[in-house]
Design an enzyme around this catalytic site. Structure first.
Site, PDB file in Angstrom:
ATOM      1  N   HIS A   1       5.062   4.274  12.642  1.00 57.14           N
ATOM      2  CA  HIS A   1       5.067   4.206  11.175  1.00 57.14           C
ATOM      3  C   HIS A   1       6.132   5.213  10.730  1.00 57.14           C
ATOM      4  O   HIS A   1       5.849   6.407  10.593  1.00 57.14           O
ATOM      5  CB  HIS A   1       3.662   4.575  10.677  1.00 57.14           C
ATOM      6  CG  HIS A   1       3.512   4.603   9.202  1.00 57.14           C
ATOM      7  ND1 HIS A   1       2.903   3.588   8.486  1.00 57.14           N
ATOM      8  CD2 HIS A   1       3.855   5.537   8.270  1.00 57.14           C
ATOM      9  CE1 HIS A   1       2.875   3.890   7.206  1.00 57.14           C
ATOM     10  NE2 HIS A   1       3.446   5.079   7.044  1.00 57.14           N
TER      11      HIS A   1
ATOM     12  N   HIS B   1       8.911   6.790   8.362  1.00 56.89           N
ATOM     13  CA  HIS B   1       9.546   6.952   7.048  1.00 56.89           C
ATOM     14  C   HIS B   1      11.022   7.287   7.284  1.00 56.89           C
ATOM     15  O   HIS B   1      11.396   7.750   8.360  1.00 56.89           O
ATOM     16  CB  HIS B   1       8.817   8.034   6.237  1.00 56.89           C
ATOM     17  CG  HIS B   1       7.519   7.528   5.676  1.00 56.89           C
ATOM     18  ND1 HIS B   1       7.393   7.055   4.391  1.00 56.89           N
ATOM     19  CD2 HIS B   1       6.294   7.387   6.242  1.00 56.89           C
ATOM     20  CE1 HIS B   1       6.144   6.663   4.180  1.00 56.89           C
ATOM     21  NE2 HIS B   1       5.456   6.847   5.293  1.00 56.89           N
TER      22      HIS B   1
ATOM     23  N   CYS C   1       4.326   9.291   0.547  1.00 58.54           N
ATOM     24  CA  CYS C   1       2.938   9.725   0.441  1.00 58.54           C
ATOM     25  C   CYS C   1       2.856  10.744  -0.689  1.00 58.54           C
ATOM     26  O   CYS C   1       3.639  11.687  -0.718  1.00 58.54           O
ATOM     27  CB  CYS C   1       2.476  10.350   1.766  1.00 58.54           C
ATOM     28  SG  CYS C   1       0.819  11.050   1.647  1.00 58.54           S
TER      29      CYS C   1
ATOM     30  N   ARG D   1       0.833  -1.210   0.000  1.00 54.83           N
ATOM     31  CA  ARG D   1       0.000   0.000   0.000  1.00 54.83           C
ATOM     32  C   ARG D   1       0.866   1.257   0.000  1.00 54.83           C
ATOM     33  O   ARG D   1       0.954   1.955  -0.991  1.00 54.83           O
ATOM     34  CB  ARG D   1      -0.962  -0.024   1.209  1.00 54.83           C
ATOM     35  CG  ARG D   1      -2.056   1.028   1.168  1.00 54.83           C
ATOM     36  CD  ARG D   1      -1.633   2.426   1.586  1.00 54.83           C
ATOM     37  NE  ARG D   1      -1.083   2.489   2.930  1.00 54.83           N
ATOM     38  CZ  ARG D   1      -0.502   3.572   3.421  1.00 54.83           C
ATOM     39  NH1 ARG D   1      -0.408   4.679   2.694  1.00 54.83           N
ATOM     40  NH2 ARG D   1       0.022   3.581   4.636  1.00 54.83           N
ATOM     41  N   ASP D   2       1.578   1.494   1.088  1.00 57.60           N
ATOM     42  CA  ASP D   2       2.356   2.732   1.195  1.00 57.60           C
ATOM     43  C   ASP D   2       3.430   2.760   0.108  1.00 57.60           C
ATOM     44  O   ASP D   2       3.705   3.801  -0.495  1.00 57.60           O
ATOM     45  CB  ASP D   2       3.000   2.818   2.589  1.00 57.60           C
ATOM     46  CG  ASP D   2       3.374   4.236   2.982  1.00 57.60           C
ATOM     47  OD1 ASP D   2       3.773   5.007   2.101  1.00 57.60           O
ATOM     48  OD2 ASP D   2       3.281   4.572   4.178  1.00 57.60           O
TER      49      ASP D   2
ATOM     50  N   ASN E   1       9.230   3.989   3.732  1.00 57.22           N
ATOM     51  CA  ASN E   1       9.161   3.553   5.128  1.00 57.22           C
ATOM     52  C   ASN E   1      10.469   2.861   5.487  1.00 57.22           C
ATOM     53  O   ASN E   1      11.209   2.412   4.617  1.00 57.22           O
ATOM     54  CB  ASN E   1       8.049   2.520   5.303  1.00 57.22           C
ATOM     55  CG  ASN E   1       6.691   3.131   5.128  1.00 57.22           C
ATOM     56  OD1 ASN E   1       6.210   3.249   4.010  1.00 57.22           O
ATOM     57  ND2 ASN E   1       6.080   3.531   6.214  1.00 57.22           N
TER      58      ASN E   1
HETATM   59  P1  HMG Z   1     -13.197  14.216  -2.034  1.00 55.56           P
HETATM   60  O1  HMG Z   1     -12.928  14.528  -3.454  1.00 55.56           O
HETATM   61  O2  HMG Z   1     -13.199  15.339  -1.047  1.00 55.56           O
HETATM   62  O3  HMG Z   1     -14.528  13.354  -1.842  1.00 55.56           O
HETATM   63  O4  HMG Z   1     -12.111  13.165  -1.592  1.00 55.56           O
HETATM   64  P2  HMG Z   1     -16.033  13.682  -2.066  1.00 55.56           P
HETATM   65  O5  HMG Z   1     -16.757  13.005  -0.973  1.00 55.56           O
HETATM   66  O6  HMG Z   1     -16.229  15.173  -2.280  1.00 55.56           O
HETATM   67  O7  HMG Z   1     -16.370  12.947  -3.452  1.00 55.56           O
HETATM   68  C1  HMG Z   1     -15.836  13.366  -4.691  1.00 55.56           C
HETATM   69  C2  HMG Z   1     -15.855  12.201  -5.672  1.00 55.56           C
HETATM   70  O8  HMG Z   1     -14.965  11.171  -5.167  1.00 55.56           O
HETATM   71  C3  HMG Z   1     -17.232  11.530  -5.813  1.00 55.56           C
HETATM   72  O9  HMG Z   1     -17.317  11.030  -7.143  1.00 55.56           O
HETATM   73  C4  HMG Z   1     -17.139  10.364  -4.848  1.00 55.56           C
HETATM   74  O10 HMG Z   1     -18.030   9.322  -5.198  1.00 55.56           O
HETATM   75  C5  HMG Z   1     -15.703   9.945  -5.031  1.00 55.56           C
HETATM   76  P3  HMG Z   1     -18.056  11.827  -8.325  1.00 55.56           P
HETATM   77  O11 HMG Z   1     -19.445  12.049  -7.805  1.00 55.56           O
HETATM   78  O12 HMG Z   1     -17.297  13.102  -8.485  1.00 55.56           O
HETATM   79  O13 HMG Z   1     -17.940  10.874  -9.466  1.00 55.56           O
HETATM   80  N1  HMG Z   1     -15.175   9.247  -3.842  1.00 55.56           N
HETATM   81  C6  HMG Z   1     -14.680   8.004  -3.866  1.00 55.56           C
HETATM   82  N2  HMG Z   1     -14.514   7.111  -4.848  1.00 55.56           N
HETATM   83  C7  HMG Z   1     -14.002   5.920  -4.499  1.00 55.56           C
HETATM   84  N3  HMG Z   1     -13.632   5.595  -3.244  1.00 55.56           N
HETATM   85  C8  HMG Z   1     -13.772   6.468  -2.246  1.00 55.56           C
HETATM   86  C9  HMG Z   1     -14.321   7.738  -2.544  1.00 55.56           C
HETATM   87  N4  HMG Z   1     -14.617   8.808  -1.781  1.00 55.56           N
HETATM   88  C10 HMG Z   1     -15.136   9.713  -2.584  1.00 55.56           C
HETATM   89  N5  HMG Z   1     -13.397   6.146  -1.001  1.00 55.56           N
HETATM   90  C11 HMG Z   1     -11.085  11.525  -0.231  1.00 55.56           C
HETATM   91  C12 HMG Z   1     -11.990  12.742  -0.266  1.00 55.56           C
HETATM   92  C13 HMG Z   1     -10.673  11.274   1.187  1.00 55.56           C
HETATM   93  C14 HMG Z   1     -11.805  10.348  -0.811  1.00 55.56           C
HETATM   94  C15 HMG Z   1      -9.827  11.857  -1.101  1.00 55.56           C
HETATM   95  O14 HMG Z   1      -9.249  13.010  -0.587  1.00 55.56           O
HETATM   96  C16 HMG Z   1      -8.851  10.741  -1.140  1.00 55.56           C
HETATM   97  O15 HMG Z   1      -9.054   9.741  -1.789  1.00 55.56           O
HETATM   98  N6  HMG Z   1      -7.688  10.915  -0.416  1.00 55.56           N
HETATM   99  C17 HMG Z   1      -6.759   9.832  -0.262  1.00 55.56           C
HETATM  100  C18 HMG Z   1      -5.378  10.332  -0.271  1.00 55.56           C
HETATM  101  C19 HMG Z   1      -4.440   9.173  -0.024  1.00 55.56           C
HETATM  102  O16 HMG Z   1      -4.738   8.039  -0.336  1.00 55.56           O
HETATM  103  N7  HMG Z   1      -3.249   9.499   0.526  1.00 55.56           N
HETATM  104  C20 HMG Z   1      -2.257   8.511   0.786  1.00 55.56           C
HETATM  105  C21 HMG Z   1      -2.598   7.603   1.918  1.00 55.56           C
HETATM  106  S1  HMG Z   1      -2.298   8.323   3.502  1.00 55.56           S
HETATM  107  C22 HMG Z   1      -0.617   8.054   3.787  1.00 55.56           C
HETATM  108  O17 HMG Z   1       0.095   7.609   2.929  1.00 55.56           O
HETATM  109  C23 HMG Z   1      -0.080   8.353   5.154  1.00 55.56           C
HETATM  110  C24 HMG Z   1       0.160   7.068   5.967  1.00 55.56           C
HETATM  111  O18 HMG Z   1       1.036   6.198   5.297  1.00 55.56           O
HETATM  112  C25 HMG Z   1       0.764   7.441   7.336  1.00 55.56           C
HETATM  113  C26 HMG Z   1       1.994   8.351   7.226  1.00 55.56           C
HETATM  114  O19 HMG Z   1       2.962   7.991   6.557  1.00 55.56           O
HETATM  115  O20 HMG Z   1       1.919   9.410   7.837  1.00 55.56           O
HETATM  116  C27 HMG Z   1      -1.150   6.328   6.229  1.00 55.56           C
HETATM  117 MG    MG Z   2       3.212   6.328   5.251  1.00 48.01          MG
END
Ligand code: HMG
Ligand code: MG
Length: 314
Positions: A221, A223, A254, A29-30, A263
């Site tokens: 977690h 990095h 990220c 995933r990450d 990581n």
């Molecule tokens: P948004 O655009 O604000 O969502 O995204 P919305 O509710 O306004 O919806 C907009 C559109 O997105 C709609 O579709 C929804 O249906 C669709 P449309 O009507 O325009 O066709 N939608 C989705 N589709 C599929 N699956 C979903 C989903 N949700 C809405 N779940 C959202 C908000 C949170 C979804 C967006 O900002 C997003 O996907 N962010 C994810 C970012 C991400 O993955 N970042 C990396 C992971 S975190 C990380 O790496 C850190 C970590 O490792 C820890 C660390 O290292 O610190 C965990």
């Molecule tokens: Mg991470």
């Protein structure tokens, strides 16, 4: 001289270390979310198969986020349906909202994670809402997960520093960790998202959290952007943390933390734990095979220091 097996400590250290740790492999995933090209599903499955063969029992295999935001994870629905059913291995996924959880339930996921941030800027960049709004989104995700018997983990990003706001106070992290725990998350994974922390900061953070949260509810977690992740792992072990996220071949980053590197490599963590005599259940040689496999697939050098050294030592 290079060693084919790690050194063991001649005697018990004077401080208390856990006897056993739980490793959460986040490479699929990450690691893969940060690749410029999405890796094909067959290669993802082959990687996961190798990680299972190495003995990893918790593997974060994908995320049900908006595919327009992170196209590399768009195949998570298909991937989870293709994963083998194994009672002894848990495949987990990120679910930022109810839509993500519904996809995860349909795909048969048994454990999910919600992910918050300790700063407003990172929260906005990563999940498009404020910290308070994210808590309101996560609440029904946790409730519905529990109705379906799905365990929920909580992440907090930027626990030491934020790419947009600089240093972060332990009190800010404590507030969010307490909320996520009271919501029903079974564990909080503390993300040093940009790998800027050093052991003193990690210990200070854990001391602050330790006033209200037992170490058994916390995971790290880390990095490795500044090369501090192994030192920080050791500091957290000494503070009593016994759950660590890590990524095979040190993959990761990220998309919303520009410049952050992977990581801490699972290989390096396993070597450290072997040397400390701490149980973890992973076969380092098989893990190195998994790390070399994915490095080759991604057409890059194999980088984990322990893995490279063991290969050179035969
Ligand atoms: P948004 O655009 O604000 O969502 O995204 P919305 O509710 O306004 O919806 C907009 C559109 O997105 C709609 O579709 C929804 O249906 C669709 P449309 O009507 O325009 O066709 N939608 C989705 N589709 C599929 N699956 C979903 C989903 N949700 C809405 N779940 C959202 C908000 C949170 C979804 C967006 O900002 C997003 O996907 N962010 C994810 C970012 C991400 O993955 N970042 C990396 C992971 S975190 C990380 O790496 C850190 C970590 O490792 C820890 C660390 O290292 O610190 C965990
Ligand atoms: Mg991470």
């Amino acid at each position: 001289m290079l060693l084919s097996s790690p050194l063991t400590m001649p005697q018990s250290p004077s401080f208390q270390l856990p006897d056993k740790v739980r490793l959460v492999e986040v490479g699929p995933r990450d690691g893969l979310q940060n690749e410029t090209q999405a890796l094909d599903i067959d290669s993802k499955l082959q990687l996961i198969e190798r990680l299972v063969a190495a003995g990893l029992k918790t593997i974060e295999a994908g995320s049900f986020v908006n595919p327009r935001w992170v196209p590399q994870m768009a195949d998570s629905d298909e991937l989870f349906q293709a994963l083998p059913t194994m009672t002894e291995v848990t495949f987990t996924a990120l679910t930022p909202n109810l839509k993500g959880l519904e996809r995860a339930i349909k795909a048969g996921v048994r454990e999910v994670a919600v992910f918050a941030a300790a700063t407003e800027s990172f929260s906005q960049k990563n999940i498009n809402c404020s910290i308070d709004e994210s808590m309101e989104r996560f609440r029904p995700v946790v409730e519905k997960s529990r109705e379906h018997g799905i365990a929920v983990r909580g992440y907090i990003s930027c626990v030491v520093a934020c790419p947009y706001e600089g240093s972060v106070s332990p009190q800010a992290v404590q507030k969010i960790a307490s909320k996520l725990l009271s919501m029903g998350c079974y564990e909080i994974s503390l993300g040093d998202t940009i790998g800027a922390g050093t052991p003193r900061q990690i210990v200070t953070l854990l001391q602050e959290l330790g006033q209200t949260i037992t170490m058994g509810r916390l995971a790290m977690h880390l990095h490795d952007t500044y090369g501090q992740a192994i030192a920080n792992t050791y500091a957290a072990l000494q503070a009593g943390v016994a759950a660590f996220d890590c990524s095979v071949a040190g993959l990761g980053g990220c998309p919303y933390a520009p410049g952050a590197s992977g990581n801490v490599a699972t290989e390096d963590v396993v070597y450290l734990l072997n040397g400390l005599g701490i149980e973890h259940g992973v076969d380092l040689n098989r893990l190195i095979e998994a790390g070399r496999f994915i490095s080759e697939k991604l057409d890059r050098d194999y980088r984990p220091k322990a893995g490279v050294a063991m290969m050179a030592g035969g």
